[in-house]
Design a protein around this motif. Structure first.
Motif, PDB file in Angstrom:
ATOM      1  N   ASP A   5       0.807  -1.219   0.000  1.00  0.00           N
ATOM      2  CA  ASP A   5       0.000   0.000   0.000  1.00  0.00           C
ATOM      3  C   ASP A   5       0.844   1.274   0.000  1.00  0.00           C
ATOM      4  O   ASP A   5       0.309   2.374  -0.157  1.00  0.00           O
ATOM      5  CB  ASP A   5      -0.958   0.009   1.193  1.00  0.00           C
ATOM      6  CG  ASP A   5      -1.969  -1.123   1.104  1.00  0.00           C
ATOM      7  OD1 ASP A   5      -2.498  -1.359   0.000  1.00  0.00           O
ATOM      8  OD2 ASP A   5      -2.225  -1.775   2.130  1.00  0.00           O
ATOM      9  N   GLU A   6       2.155   1.132   0.165  1.00  0.00           N
ATOM     10  CA  GLU A   6       3.028   2.307   0.146  1.00  0.00           C
ATOM     11  C   GLU A   6       2.951   2.976  -1.220  1.00  0.00           C
ATOM     12  O   GLU A   6       2.941   2.316  -2.251  1.00  0.00           O
ATOM     13  CB  GLU A   6       4.465   1.916   0.479  1.00  0.00           C
ATOM     14  CG  GLU A   6       4.621   1.491   1.916  1.00  0.00           C
ATOM     15  CD  GLU A   6       6.017   0.998   2.257  1.00  0.00           C
ATOM     16  OE1 GLU A   6       6.910   1.015   1.386  1.00  0.00           O
ATOM     17  OE2 GLU A   6       6.207   0.580   3.417  1.00  0.00           O
ATOM     18  N   GLY A   7       2.855   4.302  -1.218  1.00  0.00           N
ATOM     19  CA  GLY A   7       2.762   5.074  -2.448  1.00  0.00           C
ATOM     20  C   GLY A   7       1.341   5.320  -2.923  1.00  0.00           C
ATOM     21  O   GLY A   7       1.118   6.096  -3.844  1.00  0.00           O
ATOM     22  N   LYS A   8       0.377   4.670  -2.289  1.00  0.00           N
ATOM     23  CA  LYS A   8      -1.015   4.863  -2.708  1.00  0.00           C
ATOM     24  C   LYS A   8      -1.542   6.217  -2.233  1.00  0.00           C
ATOM     25  O   LYS A   8      -1.178   6.705  -1.165  1.00  0.00           O
ATOM     26  CB  LYS A   8      -1.915   3.753  -2.147  1.00  0.00           C
ATOM     27  CG  LYS A   8      -1.672   2.423  -2.793  1.00  0.00           C
ATOM     28  CD  LYS A   8      -2.646   1.385  -2.293  1.00  0.00           C
ATOM     29  CE  LYS A   8      -2.389   0.039  -2.972  1.00  0.00           C
ATOM     30  NZ  LYS A   8      -3.340  -0.979  -2.525  1.00  0.00           N
ATOM     31  N   ARG A   9      -2.421   6.777  -3.053  1.00  0.00           N
ATOM     32  CA  ARG A   9      -3.097   8.017  -2.677  1.00  0.00           C
ATOM     33  C   ARG A   9      -4.144   7.704  -1.617  1.00  0.00           C
ATOM     34  O   ARG A   9      -4.769   6.646  -1.637  1.00  0.00           O
ATOM     35  CB  ARG A   9      -3.788   8.630  -3.890  1.00  0.00           C
ATOM     36  CG  ARG A   9      -2.837   8.948  -5.016  1.00  0.00           C
ATOM     37  CD  ARG A   9      -3.522   9.508  -6.248  1.00  0.00           C
ATOM     38  NE  ARG A   9      -4.678   8.725  -6.649  1.00  0.00           N
ATOM     39  CZ  ARG A   9      -5.859   9.247  -7.008  1.00  0.00           C
ATOM     40  NH1 ARG A   9      -6.043  10.535  -7.036  1.00  0.00           N
ATOM     41  NH2 ARG A   9      -6.857   8.456  -7.366  1.00  0.00           N
ATOM     42  N   VAL A  10      -4.349   8.631  -0.692  1.00  0.00           N
ATOM     43  CA  VAL A  10      -5.369   8.497   0.339  1.00  0.00           C
ATOM     44  C   VAL A  10      -6.462   9.513   0.023  1.00  0.00           C
ATOM     45  O   VAL A  10      -6.191  10.699  -0.160  1.00  0.00           O
ATOM     46  CB  VAL A  10      -4.793   8.742   1.741  1.00  0.00           C
ATOM     47  CG1 VAL A  10      -5.878   8.618   2.803  1.00  0.00           C
ATOM     48  CG2 VAL A  10      -3.654   7.759   2.036  1.00  0.00           C
ATOM     49  N   LEU A  11      -7.709   9.019  -0.067  1.00  0.00           N
ATOM     50  CA  LEU A  11      -8.843   9.861  -0.427  1.00  0.00           C
ATOM     51  C   LEU A  11      -9.821   9.970   0.725  1.00  0.00           C
ATOM     52  O   LEU A  11     -10.039   8.997   1.462  1.00  0.00           O
ATOM     53  CB  LEU A  11      -9.572   9.279  -1.638  1.00  0.00           C
ATOM     54  CG  LEU A  11      -8.742   8.951  -2.871  1.00  0.00           C
ATOM     55  CD1 LEU A  11      -9.633   8.375  -3.965  1.00  0.00           C
ATOM     56  CD2 LEU A  11      -8.009  10.169  -3.381  1.00  0.00           C
ATOM     57  N   ASP A  12     -10.448  11.144   0.859  1.00  0.00           N
ATOM     58  CA  ASP A  12     -11.490  11.307   1.869  1.00  0.00           C
ATOM     59  C   ASP A  12     -12.815  10.791   1.304  1.00  0.00           C
ATOM     60  O   ASP A  12     -12.864  10.238   0.200  1.00  0.00           O
ATOM     61  CB  ASP A  12     -11.579  12.762   2.344  1.00  0.00           C
ATOM     62  CG  ASP A  12     -12.022  13.733   1.264  1.00  0.00           C
ATOM     63  OD1 ASP A  12     -12.461  13.315   0.168  1.00  0.00           O
ATOM     64  OD2 ASP A  12     -11.945  14.955   1.525  1.00  0.00           O
ATOM     65  N   THR A  13     -13.900  10.986   2.017  1.00  0.00           N
ATOM     66  CA  THR A  13     -15.202  10.471   1.574  1.00  0.00           C
ATOM     67  C   THR A  13     -15.728  11.184   0.332  1.00  0.00           C
ATOM     68  O   THR A  13     -16.596  10.656  -0.348  1.00  0.00           O
ATOM     69  CB  THR A  13     -16.246  10.583   2.702  1.00  0.00           C
ATOM     70  OG1 THR A  13     -16.321  11.949   3.128  1.00  0.00           O
ATOM     71  CG2 THR A  13     -15.886   9.689   3.871  1.00  0.00           C
ATOM     72  N   ASN A  14     -15.190  12.361   0.023  1.00  0.00           N
ATOM     73  CA  ASN A  14     -15.572  13.091  -1.189  1.00  0.00           C
ATOM     74  C   ASN A  14     -14.669  12.746  -2.370  1.00  0.00           C
ATOM     75  O   ASN A  14     -14.714  13.406  -3.394  1.00  0.00           O
ATOM     76  CB  ASN A  14     -15.530  14.601  -0.943  1.00  0.00           C
ATOM     77  CG  ASN A  14     -16.535  15.017   0.094  1.00  0.00           C
ATOM     78  OD1 ASN A  14     -17.661  14.518   0.119  1.00  0.00           O
ATOM     79  ND2 ASN A  14     -16.133  15.913   0.973  1.00  0.00           N
ATOM     80  N   ARG A  15     -13.809  11.743  -2.185  1.00  0.00           N
ATOM     81  CA  ARG A  15     -12.856  11.285  -3.198  1.00  0.00           C
ATOM     82  C   ARG A  15     -11.799  12.334  -3.535  1.00  0.00           C
ATOM     83  O   ARG A  15     -11.240  12.333  -4.612  1.00  0.00           O
ATOM     84  CB  ARG A  15     -13.567  10.834  -4.475  1.00  0.00           C
ATOM     85  CG  ARG A  15     -14.595   9.740  -4.289  1.00  0.00           C
ATOM     86  CD  ARG A  15     -13.905   8.423  -3.961  1.00  0.00           C
ATOM     87  NE  ARG A  15     -14.824   7.306  -4.091  1.00  0.00           N
ATOM     88  CZ  ARG A  15     -15.276   6.602  -3.062  1.00  0.00           C
ATOM     89  NH1 ARG A  15     -14.904   6.898  -1.844  1.00  0.00           N
ATOM     90  NH2 ARG A  15     -16.079   5.584  -3.256  1.00  0.00           N
ATOM     91  N   GLN A  16     -11.533  13.245  -2.574  1.00  0.00           N
ATOM     92  CA  GLN A  16     -10.450  14.202  -2.737  1.00  0.00           C
ATOM     93  C   GLN A  16      -9.187  13.607  -2.155  1.00  0.00           C
ATOM     94  O   GLN A  16      -9.212  13.036  -1.057  1.00  0.00           O
ATOM     95  CB  GLN A  16     -10.755  15.499  -1.981  1.00  0.00           C
ATOM     96  CG  GLN A  16     -11.264  16.593  -2.839  1.00  0.00           C
ATOM     97  CD  GLN A  16     -11.288  17.899  -2.073  1.00  0.00           C
ATOM     98  OE1 GLN A  16     -11.576  17.953  -0.891  1.00  0.00           O
ATOM     99  NE2 GLN A  16     -10.986  18.961  -2.767  1.00  0.00           N
ATOM    100  N   GLU A  17      -8.086  13.751  -2.869  1.00  0.00           N
ATOM    101  CA  GLU A  17      -6.810  13.244  -2.371  1.00  0.00           C
ATOM    102  C   GLU A  17      -6.360  14.110  -1.198  1.00  0.00           C
ATOM    103  O   GLU A  17      -6.269  15.322  -1.311  1.00  0.00           O
ATOM    104  CB  GLU A  17      -5.747  13.273  -3.462  1.00  0.00           C
ATOM    105  CG  GLU A  17      -4.435  12.693  -2.981  1.00  0.00           C
ATOM    106  CD  GLU A  17      -3.374  12.618  -4.069  1.00  0.00           C
ATOM    107  OE1 GLU A  17      -2.187  12.634  -3.700  1.00  0.00           O
ATOM    108  OE2 GLU A  17      -3.725  12.537  -5.254  1.00  0.00           O
ATOM    109  N   ILE A  18      -6.086  13.445  -0.070  1.00  0.00           N
ATOM    110  CA  ILE A  18      -5.659  14.193   1.118  1.00  0.00           C
ATOM    111  C   ILE A  18      -4.235  13.853   1.531  1.00  0.00           C
ATOM    112  O   ILE A  18      -3.702  14.463   2.452  1.00  0.00           O
ATOM    113  CB  ILE A  18      -6.622  13.973   2.302  1.00  0.00           C
ATOM    114  CG1 ILE A  18      -6.692  12.489   2.672  1.00  0.00           C
ATOM    115  CG2 ILE A  18      -8.001  14.532   1.979  1.00  0.00           C
ATOM    116  CD1 ILE A  18      -7.358  12.218   3.987  1.00  0.00           C
ATOM    117  N   GLY A  19      -3.626  12.872   0.873  1.00  0.00           N
ATOM    118  CA  GLY A  19      -2.260  12.507   1.215  1.00  0.00           C
ATOM    119  C   GLY A  19      -1.816  11.272   0.474  1.00  0.00           C
ATOM    120  O   GLY A  19      -2.530  10.739  -0.377  1.00  0.00           O
TER     121      GLY A  19
END
Length: 78
Positions: A5-19
């Motif tokens: 999972d390293e390098g994967k984008r993290v998305l919030d519930t609105n599908r916005q990339e947050i990290g």
């Protein structure tokens, strides 16, 4: 979560990339926050006490995750 999972984008519930996941140890992902990570989300995640290369990192674990795909981790509502 695993080292895969390293390098994967993290998305919030609105599908916005947050990290982005920078490291995974013992099932906990260490996320480097992006500019879209709100203070509200930061307040609900545990901040890493050791700041690497001047960048903050936040911990996410399985309880925070709604879904993991090939290239992103989608968080549940926090």
């Amino acid at each position: 979560m695993t080292v895969d999972d390293e390098g994967k984008r993290v998305l919030d519930t609105n599908r916005q990339e947050i990290g982005v996941v920078r490291d995974v140890e013992a099932g906990i992902a260490y996320v480097e926050p992006g500019p879209e990570m709100s203070d509200a989300i930061k307040s609900r995640l545990e901040r890493d006490r050791e700041i690497t290369d001047g960048m903050e990192q936040y911990h996410i674990n399985e309880a925070h995750v709604d879904e993991i795909t090939d290239d992103e981790i989608r968080l549940q509502r926090l």
